[in-house]
Design an enzyme around this catalytic site. Structure first.
Site: not given
Ligand code: NAD
Length: 313
Positions: A155, A174, A270, A288-289, A291
């Site tokens: 994301i 990251d 939430e 939390h929308i 997706a």
């Molecule tokens: P992802 O695993 O692809 O990316 C997460 C990244 O965070 C990784 O590259 C990892 O290396 C990095 N990371 C880990 N620890 C770190 C730190 N201390 N500092 C900086 N970076 C760090 O995950 P994603 O699919 O990109 O999802 C990211 C977030 O979005 C998750 O928390 C997920 O739950 C959330 N999410 C939210 C929704 C929504 O509806 N709002 C939908 C899907 C996912």
């Protein structure tokens, strides 16, 4: 082979499974009736509603795959399933663009006060219009500004892609990634740039807006210490997980003017945010929308079907 879709699936995903020769049932079986009945199926697909716990897995020796449409696997006993040789599948990539677009929905809304001016537009005959216009006349353009991204995974990278297309600079943090190639623009005019990750300190000191894309790390990624290092008037967006931003520290930073405004798709407790988040005019909230788009739902169905077909064959 028979597949039970217990919490729904996009019609495109269902069709893919049927075209591959599987018998697909979308008739929901109540949680309490699943023991016994689930063993008639080779695979079960769920969202977050149906729980697939160890005892249910033990009572379904015929089960070969458990699929979660979406990311979180909290409702599935993953290790237990794997210990029995059952495939566990989820669809982490399908919603990334939609979440990133919601981030920009919040950013543009906050930059021009849309979230609050919508609520405060005067009714006919109200003479407050000039005051209102003045209140919301101090908007900013995002073009030329710098977006800080914490967590440069799926994301985070999609968010960078939109930012680059909007003419923003990107500073990504990251610790597990050195750099990423980010494509942006329409398919007919795609450009790709390599973005090297930076230190947290560098990002905090230079970002005009900061968006979080990390999993919950046990403690907030943004707390009092981090807010103190940010530029004055920064915008914060959190569409990752509740708890990744210290909400007390965020409210204090908004009160002091350090943070101009914040957009939150996720928060502690939430689905109901705490009252002082809800009533703060500088906070834009969504339930939390990230997706929740037609495209993401279809992509989830397709990713799930493709992975399940691969696993079962
Ligand atoms: P992802 O695993 O692809 O990316 C997460 C990244 O965070 C990784 O590259 C990892 O290396 C990095 N990371 C880990 N620890 C770190 C730190 N201390 N500092 C900086 N970076 C760090 O995950 P994603 O699919 O990109 O999802 C990211 C977030 O979005 C998750 O928390 C997920 O739950 C959330 N999410 C939210 C929704 C929504 O509806 N709002 C939908 C899907 C996912």
């Amino acid at each position: 082979m028979k597949i039970l879709i217990n919490d729904g699936i996009h019609p495109t995903g269902k069709k893919l499974l049927e075209n591959a020769g599987y018998e697909v049932s979308t008739d929901k079986i109540a949680q309490e009736d699943l023991p016994g009945k689930l063993n008639d199926f080779d695979a079960i697909c769920v969202r977050s509603a149906t729980k697939v716990r160890a005892d249910l897995i033990d009572q379904s020796p015929n089960l070969k795959a458990i699929c979660r449409g979406g990311v979180g696997l909290d409702n599935i006993d993953v290790d237990h399933a794997k210990s029995k040789g059952i495939h566990v599948i989820n669809t982490p990539a399908a919603s990334s663009r939609s979440v990133a677009e919601l981030v920009f929905g919040h950013l543009y809304s906050l930059a021009r006060f849309l979230h609050i001016s919508n609520r405060e537009m005067p009714s006919q005959g109200n003479t407050n219009f000039k005051v209102l216009k003045k209140n919301y006349a101090a908007g900013i353009e995002l073009t030329g500004r710098t977006l800080g991204i914490i967590g440069f995974g799926r994301i985070g990278q999609e968010t960078a892609s939109i930012a680059l297309g909007a003419g923003m600079d990107v500073i990504a943090v990251d610790p597990f990634l050195e750099s990423a190639d980010i494509s942006f623009g329409p398919a007919s005019h795609k450009a790709t740039v390599t973005i090297k990750t930076s230190s947290m300190e560098d990002m905090l000191a230079n970002a005009d807006a900061i968006s979080l894309h990390v999993p919950f790390l046990g403690e907030p990624a943004l707390g009092e210490k981090e807010f103190a290092q940010m530029k004055d008037g920064v915008i914060i967006v959190n569409a990752s997980r509740g708890g990744t931003v210290d909400e007390d520290a965020l409210l204090a930073a908004i009160a002091s003017g350090k943070v101009a405004s914040a957009g939150l798709d996720v928060f502690i407790g939430e689905p109901t945010p705490r009252e002082d988040l809800l009533t703060n005019s500088k906070i834009s909230l969504t339930p939390h929308i990230g997706a929740a788009t037609a495209e993401a739902q279809e992509k989830i169905g397709i990713e799930l079907a493709e992975k399940l077909i691969a696993a079962l064959s």
